[in-house]
Design a protein around this motif. Structure first.
Motif, short mmCIF file in Angstrom:
data_model
loop_
_atom_site.label_atom_id
_atom_site.label_comp_id
_atom_site.label_asym_id
_atom_site.label_seq_id
_atom_site.Cartn_x
_atom_site.Cartn_y
_atom_site.Cartn_z
N LEU A 1 26.25 46.07 46.25
CA LEU A 1 26.43 44.53 46.25
C LEU A 1 25.82 43.89 47.38
O LEU A 1 25.65 42.80 47.16
N SER B 1 20.00 37.25 36.66
CA SER B 1 19.82 35.80 37.17
C SER B 1 20.38 35.65 38.67
O SER B 1 21.32 36.26 38.86
N ILE C 1 23.50 50.62 35.65
CA ILE C 1 25.03 50.28 34.92
C ILE C 1 24.81 50.41 33.20
O ILE C 1 25.62 50.95 32.63
N SER D 1 32.58 48.55 43.12
CA SER D 1 32.32 47.27 42.89
C SER D 1 31.80 46.75 41.52
O SER D 1 31.11 45.96 41.24
N TYR D 2 32.25 47.84 40.61
CA TYR D 2 31.37 47.77 39.35
C TYR D 2 31.58 46.52 38.59
O TYR D 2 30.64 45.86 38.33
N CYS D 3 32.61 45.77 38.65
CA CYS D 3 32.93 44.51 38.04
C CYS D 3 32.19 43.41 38.84
O CYS D 3 31.57 42.58 37.92
N GLU D 4 32.22 43.31 39.91
CA GLU D 4 31.64 42.38 40.70
C GLU D 4 29.97 42.55 40.62
O GLU D 4 29.26 41.44 40.59
N VAL E 1 28.63 43.69 37.94
CA VAL E 1 28.07 43.14 36.46
C VAL E 1 28.24 41.44 36.52
O VAL E 1 27.12 40.95 36.08
N THR E 2 29.02 41.09 36.96
CA THR E 2 29.21 39.49 36.97
C THR E 2 28.14 38.89 38.01
O THR E 2 27.45 38.17 37.88
N HIS F 1 24.47 38.30 36.68
CA HIS F 1 24.35 37.27 35.70
C HIS F 1 25.12 36.20 36.07
O HIS F 1 25.92 35.43 35.36
N ARG F 2 24.36 35.60 37.41
CA ARG F 2 24.70 34.38 37.75
C ARG F 2 24.38 33.11 36.98
O ARG F 2 23.26 33.14 36.55
N SER F 3 25.36 32.29 36.56
CA SER F 3 24.86 30.96 35.99
C SER F 3 24.26 30.14 36.74
O SER F 3 24.51 30.06 38.31
N ARG G 1 41.35 43.78 42.58
CA ARG G 1 40.18 44.27 42.08
C ARG G 1 40.17 45.69 41.18
O ARG G 1 41.11 46.52 41.74
N LEU G 2 39.43 45.86 40.33
CA LEU G 2 39.40 47.32 39.69
C LEU G 2 39.89 48.61 40.58
O LEU G 2 40.47 49.21 40.30
N ILE H 1 28.30 51.14 29.58
CA ILE H 1 27.19 50.17 29.53
C ILE H 1 27.59 49.02 30.21
O ILE H 1 26.56 48.16 30.38
N THR I 1 30.36 45.53 31.74
CA THR I 1 31.79 44.86 31.34
C THR I 1 31.00 43.49 30.77
O THR I 1 30.03 43.10 30.73
N THR J 1 24.52 35.14 30.78
CA THR J 1 25.63 34.75 31.84
C THR J 1 27.06 34.24 31.41
O THR J 1 27.87 34.72 32.18
N HIS K 1 29.38 37.16 31.39
CA HIS K 1 30.06 38.04 32.30
C HIS K 1 30.58 36.94 33.32
O HIS K 1 29.98 36.88 34.52
N SER L 1 32.54 35.37 36.23
CA SER L 1 33.34 35.87 37.43
C SER L 1 34.89 35.65 37.06
O SER L 1 35.02 34.19 36.78
#
Lengths: 287, 287
Positions: free
Chosen positions: A4, A193, A261, A273-276, A278-279, A282-284, B96-97, B189, B191, B279, B282, B284
């Protein structure tokens, strides 16, 4: 350290320091107050509107007029020392990937205006009996940026006038000597991104990414001098380098994490920190 | 319509309608003012703090006390008609997960408290000579939710006490009759996440996703009655269904779009909203 930390390193921007830079209604960039002052001091080519946002003066209406204004402004600001260098190569300015370009700007001037730019990155890998191995590039020691740092097998900026896949295949030949019959097998797999800030300004960048599975016998060689050497490393070794060190060029580490991933090396069961992650990959990039 | 419409449909939440629900310092949920009023009217089990955020009363300090309080509160609110139904099955509440669960809540009460929940989804596919085909499930016509809509090959909620991969393999057997020796080949693969709002409240959900490449001769069958039928469709046909219609259950369309992107069907060269799709898939989920 942790995976992270690479996400945080690439998303270091403090957006409260920036004002929007618009072309018409489109929010194409973001500039710092000191750069904004230097721009508006040049004359009536750039204005600050009633919302505190910046843009071209109302008499500058066409692509050609914007391009000419940007050439004159960046040269003047370079002479003043406000912009450190110019590159010579031009990048397109557009609001979204699919929009027509609104104008062109020198590659090195992009962060001063905080405009989004797009590049292509490729994960080259080999499936061996003992699992996936990744080809990792080491950047040439005489490169002006990030010399000697680790990099994805192939990467490059997205120039005017080429398709993304077309650009990727071209870079495959130039950077790693991958012949067209192999490079044609690249698979588009998504984007990564981030919103990065440097001394110069803001870099809201999108990496358009590809995977390429290579036969075991293929050995890359650098054709354009940008890569010092290529190493084929087991995926676990690549993962440990990313997890423990900042040896990769900052944004290339994100492309590797995305690969880990997507190929099932990092999972919801083994990475807290898997979910954090992935998100975070891919920041907007709304400016 | 367009692929992006599915992203918007899954991210319909108006967050200004919600106040935070905390356990200790952790922001685990979000509640609407009418539900907050009903909660605090129950007595001193729930309080509103000086920041206008909600949580358990200070005397409720342990998991057991939180669980007992939630059981009593949800039953009382169900009798009052504030909560429409209860399910019986419990989901974990955590920030968190990777955190330990802070307490458990009835599955149907989750959106009232706006707590994040996690599920598993699987893309089953076959590589034929003419390209990738995807197995698509049609939900049973007597299912209480989204009867008859299209669904990913296998999907399920994430219950207390199972690993994600373990849960996925269990669901493979129950929902599609996939034997363990095939299901063991699932690859994690990534989330897909979204912030969805219903009449009941907020659903900040994370789908933990897997791909499974199946041999051409394998034919799934539903073992638990949740699926009406399975169809093996060319990827182009699946893409057209998603692009043109809302036939898929709302969140399953996102899992398909993610598959189309990761397997090179949607690209930066053929999809104008490519960056926004990646984006948008994914999001947040900070509550």
């Amino acid at each position: 350290m942790a995976y992270l930390d690479h996400i945080h390193a690439c998303n270091n921007a403090n957006l409260s320091r920036y004002a929007r830079f618009r072309i018409g209604d489109l929010p194409v960039g973001a500039i710092r107050s000191e750069f904004a002052s230097a721009l508006t001091a040049l004359g009536d080519s750039f204005i600050r509107d009633e919302n505190g946002e910046y843009g071209f003066g109302p008499h500058i209406k066409t692509i050609d007029a914007r391009n000419q204004t940007l050439i004159e402004a960046t040269e003047a600001l370079c002479q003043q020392g406000v912009i450190k260098h110019l590159h010579g190569e031009k990048f397109d300015i557009r609001n979204r990937l699919s929009d027509d370009p609104l104008c062109q700007l020198d590659r090195f001037a992009m962060p001063y205006f905080g405009c989004r730019s797009w590049g292509v990155h490729m994960n080259g890998f080999v499936r061996k009996a003992d699992g996936i191995h990744m080809w990792i590039a080491k950047r040439a020691l005489d490169k002006p940026t990030y010399p000697g740092m680790l990099d994805n097998m192939v990467a490059g900026g997205q120039p005017t006038g080429l398709g993304f896949r077309e650009n990727m295949i071209k870079e495959c030949a130039e950077e790693a000597g991958i012949p067209a019959n192999l490079a044609e097998k690249v698979v588009a797999i998504g984007t990564v991104s981030y919103l990065y800030e440097t001394d110069e300004g803001l870099k809201p960048d999108v990496m358009v990414n590809f995977d390429l599975e290579l036969p075991e016998e293929f050995v890359p060689h650098c054709a354009d001098g940008e890569v010092e050497q290529f190493d084929l490393l087991p995926i676990a070794e690549v993962a440990e380098i990313v997890r423990n060190r900042f040896d990769f060029k900052f944004n290339c580490a994100l492309v590797v994490i995305d690969f880990l991933i997507r190929h099932g090396y990092l999972t919801a069961d083994n990475e807290p920190s898997y979910c954090e992650l992935v998100t975070g990959l891919h920041r907007s990039l709304e400016p």
